[in-house]
Design an enzyme around this catalytic site. Structure first.
Site, PDB file in Angstrom:
ATOM      1  CE  LYS A  59      -3.872   1.972   3.116  1.00  0.00           C
ATOM      2  NZ  LYS A  59      -4.525   1.619   3.978  1.00  0.00           N
TER       3      LYS A  59
ATOM      4  CB  SER B   3      -7.913   3.560   3.471  1.00  0.00           C
ATOM      5  OG  SER B   3      -7.123   2.816   4.073  1.00  0.00           O
TER       6      SER B   3
ATOM      7  CB  SER C 110      -8.035   0.608   6.056  1.00  0.00           C
ATOM      8  OG  SER C 110      -8.582   1.579   5.858  1.00  0.00           O
TER       9      SER C 110
HETATM   10  N1  GLN Z   1     -12.900   3.851   7.036  1.00  0.00           N
HETATM   11  C1  GLN Z   1     -12.035   4.203   8.162  1.00  0.00           C
HETATM   12  C2  GLN Z   1     -11.793   5.503   8.194  1.00  0.00           C
HETATM   13  O1  GLN Z   1     -11.971   6.131   7.133  1.00  0.00           O
HETATM   14  C3  GLN Z   1     -10.933   3.201   8.361  1.00  0.00           C
HETATM   15  C4  GLN Z   1      -9.861   3.540   7.649  1.00  0.00           C
HETATM   16  C5  GLN Z   1      -8.657   2.871   7.945  1.00  0.00           C
HETATM   17  O2  GLN Z   1      -8.646   1.740   8.845  1.00  0.00           O
HETATM   18  N2  GLN Z   1      -7.494   3.276   7.481  1.00  0.00           N
HETATM   19  O3  GLN Z   1     -11.206   6.215   9.038  1.00  0.00           O
END
Ligand code: GLN
Length: 474
Positions: free
Chosen positions: A75, A150, A174
């Site tokens: 990532k 994400s 994420s």
């Molecule tokens: N969707 C969550 C957020 O926007 C989780 C994001 C993540 O785990 N990096 O914070």
């Protein structure tokens, strides 16, 4: 081939080698370009490394590390020395890592090949991979749908067979939610299990590096290799790292809790609810105990999470000031303008929203009303969760209340997008390990994921149970 075991077996029989594997994945990357998975492909470098590994193998197969034959995507939040890293943001355009993340370093030492860095929501903030400076990633099953976020690029890179395994990061789901949206496995370990050194921070007390793959044994092996104490991250645990991949046999029947309040929650899709209840019945018929337990905090999870993570993000992201890293505004006339303009131009809408929200909840006069209160809620949720683990091995929960939505659908309503995290953020609030497994298909053909959480440092038990489920039940 979807597992490292099958790849290494084929290599040993002379049916394939690292060069052929890399060529295969590169052709897949080319064929799936429209999905917008990769930010950068390290084609030449991966080929060179494959040639070297093939030579080494010809000389002495035993000289190779545990991950030979594993082609991996990372990532765009993980530092890899002398390679770009931008967290999906314009603010880091042109920035190159000066060192490798500990997790990245550890997989390289075991002869993994890193084939490229993949798209993600900007600074890992999002649930659909739409908040990226590089544009959205599409779900390979249906390109009009989001892949989750994400770590959307990580999930699709595995789903579309452009690599064997992907690394992602999980602050509130994420890794697990995109895994569920793409029909692959996604695991987030205990907080402190894998070093965060070299992971661009979003919310430091929640962030963990996670693994996306199609095979549990691969998840276990990657975890084993990346885990362990690191003097560069004082939050890493001293706890001994078990040989996760060697001990995947399930011992005995398990006790599993689920929250009736989650399965009856108004946000949950009826097919996901039904599929989850069907699974509960299957688990019971196998002799496991599966029982509903009270959990009265479900509706507090999201507000508390977004107060705490935005607070941490506002502090973490203050370092991107136009002076030290990446983007600097061209038309700033003094220092204050350098800060203001560089940040205004460099950050996207969602990141700015969170920096402002986080700054607000930490500001004097509001600190106690929001930040302190959210910390108290975090504590209550942790206490309740640990209480449940006194009686149960796992907590079962859907990975997401809904199937993947259409690209663009939730862009105008951030609060609705935040609700997508309702089932995943608990694990990060509490710092426990959790895994999402693909287990059913929605009527529209999109995958549904189930999630299991375990107590701190119980990765072994969680992986063995998942291994069993993937073989026998799902
Ligand atoms: N969707 C969550 C957020 O926007 C989780 C994001 C993540 O785990 N990096 O914070």
């Amino acid at each position: 081939m979807t597992s490292l075991h099958s790849i290494q077996t084929s290599i040993s029989k002379g049916e394939t080698n690292c060069t052929q594997l890399v060529d295969h994945y590169l052709s897949k990357i080319e064929a799936t370009k429209d999905l917008n998975i990769y930010v950068e492909v390290y084609a030449e470098e991966a080929r060179q490394q494959a040639i070297l590994l093939d030579e080494k193998y010809a000389e002495d197969p035993k000289s190779l590390g545990k991950l030979y034959g594993a082609v991996i995507s990372i990532k765009d939040v993980l530092c890899y020395k002398d390679h770009g890293v931008t967290a999906g943001s314009k603010i880091l355009k042109g920035f190159e890592s000066l060192f490798s993340a500990t997790a990245v370093q550890r997989i390289l030492e075991e002869d993994a090949i890193i084939i490229g860095r993949v798209n993600c929501d900007e600074f890992a903030m999002g649930s659909a991979n739409e908040n990226s400076a590089y544009g959205p990633v599409s779900n390979a099953i249906d390109p009009t749908k989001v892949p989750g976020g994400s770590s959307g690029g990580s999930a699709v890179s595995v789903q579309a067979d452009t690599c064997l395994v992907a690394l992602g990061s999980d602050t509130g789901g994420s890794v697990r939610q995109p895994a569920a949206f793409c029909g692959v496995i996604g695991m987030k370990p205990t907080y402190g299990r894998i070093s965060r050194f070299g992971l661009l921070a979003y919310a430091s007390s929640f962030d963990q590096i996670g693994i996306l793959a199609k095979d549990i044994k691969d998840v276990a092996l990657l975890l084993e290799i990346m885990s362990g104490y690191d003097e560069n991250d004082s939050t890493t645990a001293q706890q001994e790292v078990q040989s996760y991949a060697q001990n995947l046999n399930l011992e005995g029947k398990k006790r599993i809790a689920y929250f009736e309040s989650a399965l009856q929650h108004e946000s949950i899709d009826p097919e996901i609810r039904q599929a989850t209840f069907d699974l509960i019945e299957k688990l019971k018929s196998e002799g496991h105990t599966v029982e509903p337990v009270e959990f009265e905090y479900l509706d507090f999870i999201i507000p508390a999470y977004y107060v705490l993570t935005t607070a941490e993000a506002s502090s973490n992201l203050s370092r991107f000031d136009g002076v030290r890293f990446g983007h600097r505004s061209e038309d700033a006339k003094d220092l204050l303008e350098v800060y203001k303009k560089s940040r205004s131009e460099g950050f996207g809408t969602e990141v700015k929203r969170r920096i402002m929200l986080g700054t607000f909840v930490l500001s004097s006069g509001y600190y106690d009303a929001y930040y302190t209160k959210a910390q108290k809620i975090r504590k209550l949720i942790a206490n309740k969760t640990f209480e449940i683990f006194q009686n149960y091995d796992f907590i079962l929960m859907p990975a997401s209340p809904t199937p993947p939505w259409n690209i663009g659908d939730k862009m105008d309503d951030p609060v609705e997008a935040y609700l997508a995290d309702i089932f995943t953020v608990q694990a990060n609030m509490v710092g426990i390990p959790a895994i999402a497994l693909p287990f059913a298909l929605h009527a529209n053909g999109l995958p549904i994921g189930i999630q299991f959480m375990a107590n701190k440092f119980e990765e072994q038990k969680l992986l063995a149970f998942s291994h069993h489920l993937m073989k026998k039940i799902l």
